[in-house]
Design a protein around this motif. Structure first.
Motif, short mmCIF file in Angstrom:
data_model
loop_
_atom_site.label_atom_id
_atom_site.label_comp_id
_atom_site.label_asym_id
_atom_site.label_seq_id
_atom_site.Cartn_x
_atom_site.Cartn_y
_atom_site.Cartn_z
N ARG A 141 14.33 -4.56 -4.99
CA ARG A 141 13.40 -3.52 -5.45
C ARG A 141 13.19 -3.60 -6.95
O ARG A 141 12.07 -3.37 -7.45
CB ARG A 141 13.90 -2.13 -5.06
N LEU A 191 10.85 -6.62 -7.58
CA LEU A 191 9.48 -6.28 -7.18
C LEU A 191 8.84 -5.28 -8.15
O LEU A 191 7.63 -5.35 -8.39
CB LEU A 191 9.47 -5.72 -5.76
N GLU A 212 5.45 -6.03 -10.17
CA GLU A 212 4.32 -5.10 -10.13
C GLU A 212 3.91 -4.69 -11.55
O GLU A 212 2.72 -4.65 -11.88
CB GLU A 212 4.70 -3.86 -9.32
N LYS A 248 9.92 -10.20 0.88
CA LYS A 248 9.47 -8.91 0.36
C LYS A 248 8.23 -9.06 -0.52
O LYS A 248 7.35 -8.18 -0.51
CB LYS A 248 10.62 -8.23 -0.40
N LEU A 249 8.14 -10.14 -1.27
CA LEU A 249 6.95 -10.38 -2.09
C LEU A 249 5.73 -10.60 -1.20
O LEU A 249 4.65 -10.07 -1.46
CB LEU A 249 7.18 -11.59 -3.00
N GLU A 304 5.34 -9.49 1.80
CA GLU A 304 5.00 -8.22 2.46
C GLU A 304 4.16 -7.31 1.57
O GLU A 304 3.38 -6.48 2.06
CB GLU A 304 6.29 -7.50 2.89
N THR A 305 4.33 -7.46 0.26
CA THR A 305 3.55 -6.64 -0.67
C THR A 305 2.26 -7.32 -1.09
O THR A 305 1.54 -6.80 -1.95
CB THR A 305 4.38 -6.31 -1.93
N ARG A 344 1.94 -10.33 -2.58
CA ARG A 344 2.05 -11.21 -3.75
C ARG A 344 2.07 -12.67 -3.31
O ARG A 344 2.63 -13.01 -2.26
CB ARG A 344 3.32 -10.90 -4.53
#
Length: 321
Positions: free
Chosen positions: A126, A129, A133, A191-192, A194-195, A197
């Motif tokens: 987190r 990320l 961001e 996770k990247l 999923e967002t 990126r």
């Protein structure tokens, strides 16, 4: 109490200290981010060599420094220290730092490198990320290395993964489906993606009989993949020169043992048979889809070394000397 209203976890921002002046630099908005972590699989010490080369050869300013004491289990992965006669020195403390760097052409980029966290992977993810961001990172490219039953006499291969087909298609030499132990780089990649990126990862293939020592050609390959993905001019000349010296030493040692030479020749034959353009589930698998075992080559190398007379060692260290 509504569990969604109760957050017992520390904020991820408390994991690091950021240089506010540096992170506000408009030149960094939309920059590319490179990542490499030690502590998982660093065959041929690829990650260690890449990290050292970038930090020594390029301008590097710490942008965010992570609190390593919250992330490392020191007793399971003890740092190194030097004992000399009657004193201790050169304590090599672990670190995890996000650097602002500038390549040879003056292009700024970000580089996250250091010890892979033992603890708090979700919180660390987190935190990363959040930084991605905040800086509106364009592309994240990361590298690690794995030992593979491939000969050192063939081009260095890589397994590529991510959500950028233009950076993946035509590169991956090994395509299969299997369950593997996760590294923090893998978790960050998922996770990247999923967002939304852009992210790409490179697993550099290192000949398994050279995986325990520094193998500069594999580090050069890693730098080339990262540089191409992120459109950066990364330094590799020192590693290329060291690689030439290592290759000469390896050649001498292989030529000195008919048994080792035969095994390397068999690896070459297998490599060539499975890289002739025919689509296979795995470049390295045989007809029964089982990967070759390293034990045979390792035993042959050990037998060869045992047969040699002891003599002073000179030149770069390799995994078969």
């Amino acid at each position: 109490m509504n569990i969604t209203e109760y957050t017992p976890f520390h904020h991820p921002e408390s994991l690091y200290v950021v240089n506010e002046e540096l992170i506000a630099d408009e030149e960094l908005q939309g920059a590319n981010l490179l990542m490499s972590f030690t502590g998982f699989s660093d065959a041929g010490q690829v990650v260690s060599q890449i990290s050292k080369e970038l930090k020594e050869q390029l301008s590097a300013e710490p942008l965010a420094v992570f609190d390593i004491d919250q992330l490392i289990d020191y007793r399971s992965r003890r740092p190194r220290i030097t004992f000399t006669e009657d004193r201790l020195s050169d304590y090599r403390a672990p670190s995890l730092v996000l650097y602002r760097m500038v390549d040879a052409l003056g292009t700024p980029f970000l580089y996250l490198t250091g010890s892979e966290p033992d603890l708090q992977w979700e919180r660390f993810s987190r935190a990363v990320l959040g930084l991605v961001e905040r800086l509106d990172v364009n592309l994240v490219a990361w590298v690690h290395s794995v030992p593979m039953p491939v000969p050192h006499t063939r081009p260095i291969g890589a397994t590529v993964h991510g959500n950028r087909p233009d950076l993946i298609d035509g590169i991956s030499a090994w395509k299969t489906t299997m369950e593997i132990p996760a590294a923090i780089g893998h978790v960050l990649e998922i996770k990247l993606a999923e967002t939304g990126r852009n992210v790409v990862g490179y697993a550099i293939h290192v000949p398994h009989y050279l995986s325990d020592a520094e193998y500069p050609p594999a580090a050069v390959a890693g730098l080339e993949y990262l540089g191409a993905a992120a459109s950066l001019m990364l330094p590799s000349e020192r590693l290329r020169e060291a690689g030439r010296a290592v290759e000469r030493q390896i050649t001498e040692q292989v030529e000195g043992s008919a048994e080792v030479a035969t095994i390397v020749s068999n690896l070459e034959k297998q490599y060539d048979e499975h890289s002739d353009g025919v689509a296979r589930r795995s470049l390295l698998a045989g007809d029964n889809d089982e990967l070759p075992d390293a034990d045979e080559l390792g035993a042959a190398v050990e037998a060869y070394l045992a047969s040699r007379d002891a003599k002073p060692h000179s030149g770069p260290e390799t995994g078969i000397s």
